[in-house]
Design an enzyme around this catalytic site. Structure first.
Site, PDB file in Angstrom:
ATOM      1  N   GLN A  58      11.851  47.325  52.019  1.00 32.43           N
ATOM      2  CA  GLN A  58      11.727  48.093  53.260  1.00 32.43           C
ATOM      3  C   GLN A  58      12.575  49.368  53.249  1.00 32.43           C
ATOM      4  O   GLN A  58      12.215  50.368  53.848  1.00 32.43           O
ATOM      5  CB  GLN A  58      12.135  47.235  54.468  1.00 32.43           C
ATOM      6  CG  GLN A  58      11.097  46.217  54.890  1.00 32.43           C
ATOM      7  CD  GLN A  58      11.136  44.985  53.999  1.00 32.43           C
ATOM      8  OE1 GLN A  58      12.197  44.615  53.485  1.00 32.43           O
ATOM      9  NE2 GLN A  58      10.005  44.340  53.816  1.00 32.43           N
TER      10      GLN A  58
ATOM     11  N   MET B 234       9.855  45.222  61.294  1.00 30.08           N
ATOM     12  CA  MET B 234      10.639  44.009  61.112  1.00 30.08           C
ATOM     13  C   MET B 234      10.060  42.849  61.907  1.00 30.08           C
ATOM     14  O   MET B 234       9.970  41.723  61.401  1.00 30.08           O
ATOM     15  CB  MET B 234      12.094  44.259  61.524  1.00 30.08           C
ATOM     16  CG  MET B 234      12.999  43.038  61.289  1.00 30.08           C
ATOM     17  SD  MET B 234      13.011  42.440  59.575  1.00 30.08           S
ATOM     18  CE  MET B 234      13.981  43.729  58.802  1.00 30.08           C
TER      19      MET B 234
ATOM     20  N   CYS C 106      19.396  49.218  60.310  1.00 29.30           N
ATOM     21  CA  CYS C 106      20.258  48.187  60.885  1.00 29.30           C
ATOM     22  C   CYS C 106      21.518  47.976  60.058  1.00 29.30           C
ATOM     23  O   CYS C 106      22.534  47.497  60.563  1.00 29.30           O
ATOM     24  CB  CYS C 106      19.493  46.870  61.038  1.00 29.30           C
ATOM     25  SG  CYS C 106      18.876  46.180  59.489  1.00 29.30           S
ATOM     26  N   ASN C 107      21.477  48.332  58.785  1.00 34.51           N
ATOM     27  CA  ASN C 107      22.616  48.091  57.908  1.00 34.51           C
ATOM     28  C   ASN C 107      23.410  49.326  57.529  1.00 34.51           C
ATOM     29  O   ASN C 107      24.443  49.213  56.875  1.00 34.51           O
ATOM     30  CB  ASN C 107      22.149  47.410  56.610  1.00 34.51           C
ATOM     31  CG  ASN C 107      21.808  45.955  56.835  1.00 34.51           C
ATOM     32  OD1 ASN C 107      22.369  45.300  57.705  1.00 34.51           O
ATOM     33  ND2 ASN C 107      20.866  45.439  56.065  1.00 34.51           N
TER      34      ASN C 107
ATOM     35  N   GLY D  93       9.617  43.232  70.562  1.00 36.54           N
ATOM     36  CA  GLY D  93       9.445  44.415  69.726  1.00 36.54           C
ATOM     37  C   GLY D  93       8.117  44.318  68.997  1.00 36.54           C
ATOM     38  O   GLY D  93       7.477  43.256  68.966  1.00 36.54           O
ATOM     39  N   ALA D  94       7.683  45.432  68.399  1.00 36.77           N
ATOM     40  CA  ALA D  94       6.399  45.433  67.686  1.00 36.77           C
ATOM     41  C   ALA D  94       6.461  46.315  66.446  1.00 36.77           C
ATOM     42  O   ALA D  94       5.435  46.769  65.956  1.00 36.77           O
ATOM     43  CB  ALA D  94       5.282  45.908  68.619  1.00 36.77           C
ATOM     44  N   GLY D  95       7.686  46.524  65.928  1.00 41.10           N
ATOM     45  CA  GLY D  95       7.858  47.347  64.745  1.00 41.10           C
ATOM     46  C   GLY D  95       7.677  46.569  63.457  1.00 41.10           C
ATOM     47  O   GLY D  95       7.240  45.408  63.451  1.00 41.10           O
TER      48      GLY D  95
ATOM     49  N   GLU E  53      15.252  44.364  48.356  1.00 42.00           N
ATOM     50  CA  GLU E  53      14.254  44.397  49.441  1.00 42.00           C
ATOM     51  C   GLU E  53      13.540  45.752  49.437  1.00 42.00           C
ATOM     52  O   GLU E  53      14.138  46.798  49.178  1.00 42.00           O
ATOM     53  CB  GLU E  53      14.933  44.113  50.786  1.00 42.00           C
ATOM     54  CG  GLU E  53      16.078  45.059  51.155  1.00 42.00           C
ATOM     55  CD  GLU E  53      15.616  46.205  52.028  1.00 42.00           C
ATOM     56  OE1 GLU E  53      14.437  46.227  52.391  1.00 42.00           O
ATOM     57  OE2 GLU E  53      16.443  47.088  52.316  1.00 42.00           O
TER      58      GLU E  53
ATOM     59  N   SER F 296      21.443  47.127  49.374  1.00 42.27           N
ATOM     60  CA  SER F 296      20.992  46.456  50.585  1.00 42.27           C
ATOM     61  C   SER F 296      21.643  45.085  50.744  1.00 42.27           C
ATOM     62  O   SER F 296      22.119  44.486  49.780  1.00 42.27           O
ATOM     63  CB  SER F 296      19.468  46.270  50.550  1.00 42.27           C
ATOM     64  OG  SER F 296      18.806  47.506  50.504  1.00 42.27           O
TER      65      SER F 296
END
Length: 417
Positions: A112, A189, A50-51, A185-187, A110, A105
């Site tokens: 992830q 994040m 996303c970043n 969503g179900a990921g 973080e 980040s």
């Protein structure tokens, strides 16, 4: 060929640009093959979150990789270049180490990003676009990230995106315990966000996903309802808080759909957090009264909280990274000498075989073995020493001292005084 890191991130490009160059997971392997098969690029890996979207590649024409990145997403290079960075050699190495360690980040420290980096490498391995250089780089990258995590407190006092979403919600509502929360969503994040929100015991929770099975799996852990994305128009108005993060290439929640939900709610406020890139919620939704829409970039201020307490850890991490960059560049420098070393050995082997054949023929003619061996050894010695001897004999005055030093280093021979 050279190592390059080419890309954009949250520091160089706004969300509306980042979402245009994001890669979908299911198309990543084919994209990598396309890059390596049709461009002067011998190795490649793509990190898309996303970043950031970053291409790590082995090439001596990085501009071709830039043109490919723009063209793949149907953009012009002129539209992309103002936001783009091209980092060669040690700059690329340091960047990879910093990214995997969480120093680059939005949420400094973080964890992830390391998992996302490993997933990017797995995709490159499946696509067959990793070679010796990138394989070595990423193995060292993961080792550095682990060292940073184990030897510093880089992850201490950090505020995750999920925690930041909860903090924002508490600015709108006095208590999450009185609200209904919808997760789209179900990921990973959404899983993290669900854990943070469920800790506040919302009045009701719902999980929506493209496939009902994945939604049901998360819903079972949260002890709540699971629905499909097709059911969103029916259920949206029933929720006060909406957190969404899917891999959809197009928005799931348009202005019209949300507008109808707000009317059905009789204009009670609706809080929405869109953590997806590309975005799941049309930007125009933020213009609606009674809707509080936040994106990943809007959470930046909150996630920086606690940064002061981590500055010492960041300095420690940077020192670890700098040391490992030097070590990796030494390996890379040695690697670049391999072709010359191979050429030297090939030449010596040709000379050895030539003299051996002469010796074998002499033996076959019945010549004295001792004399044959003596002649063989003398011939090999003369051939191996001819080039350095000739260079010394014909050296100019200004080159002599340098050549003498090199001869000493190569043959461990001291110049007689």
């Amino acid at each position: 060929m050279q190592l390059y890191a080419i890309g954009i991130n949250h520091q160089t490009a706004p969300l509306e640009v980042r979402e245009k160059v994001a890669f979908r997971t299911d198309t990543l392997e084919q994209a990598l093959r396309d890059l390596v098969d049709h461009r002067p690029v011998t190795e490649a890996a793509i990190l898309s979150t996303c970043n950031r979207t970053e291409v790590y590649c082995n090439t001596d024409q990085p501009d071709e990789a830039v043109r490919w990145l723009a063209g793949y997403h149907r953009l012009t290079t002129a539209a992309l270049e103002p936001y783009l960075y091209q980092l060669p050699r040690e700059q690329a190495v340091k960047h990879a180490f910093r990214v995997a360690s969480g120093l680059d980040s939005m949420v400094v420290g973080e964890p992830q990003i390391l998992g996302q980096f490993k997933e990017a490498v797995r995709s490159a391995q499946k696509a067959g676009t990793l070679g010796v250089l990138l394989h070595k780089l990423f193995q060292r990258t993961f080792r550095v990230a682990k060292e940073v995590r184990s030897r510093t407190d880089i992850g201490a006092n950090s505020v995750s995106m999920a925690a930041a979403a909860v903090r924002l919600a508490l600015r709108i509502f006095p208590s999450i315990g009185e609200q209904a929360v919808l997760f789209i969503g179900a990921g990973e994040m959404i899983d993290l966000c669900a854990a943070h929100f469920s800790a506040h015991r919302p009045r009701r929770m719902t999980v929506a996903n493209r496939t009902l099975d994945r939604a049901a799996s998360l819903a079972a852990r949260l002890k709540c309802q699971a629905i499909t994305l097709n059911e969103l128009p029916e259920y949206l108005a029933q929720h006060d808080i909406v957190v969404t993060c899917t891999a959809s290439p197009l928005p799931l929640l348009g202005k019209g759909l949300v507008e109808r939900a707000v009317r059905a709610r009789k204009h009670r406020p609706m809080f929405m957090v869109d953590l997806a890139v590309p975005r799941d919620v049309e930007p125009e939704v933020g213009e609606l009264d009674d809707v509080f829409l936040y994106t990943v970039d809007d959470l930046a201020e909150i996630v920086q909280e606690g940064m002061d307490a981590r500055r010492g850890a960041v300095a420690q991490a940077e020192a670890i990274i700098d040391t490992n960059v030097v070590s990796f560049m030494e390996w890379l420098g040695a690697r670049q000498m391999v072709p010359m070393i191979r050429a030297l050995r090939d030449q010596a082997e040709r000379q050895r075989r030539h003299e051996l054949e002469r010796a074998l023929k002499a033996l076959a003619r019945g010549e004295d073995p001792a004399r044959v061996v003596e002649a063989l050894s003398r011939a090999l010695t003369n051939k191996l020493l001819h080039a350095p001897s000739h260079a010394l004999s014909h050296a100019s005055p200004e080159d002599r001292e340098r050549l003498l030093e090199l001869i000493h280093r190569l043959y461990q021979v001291r110049h007689p005084q």
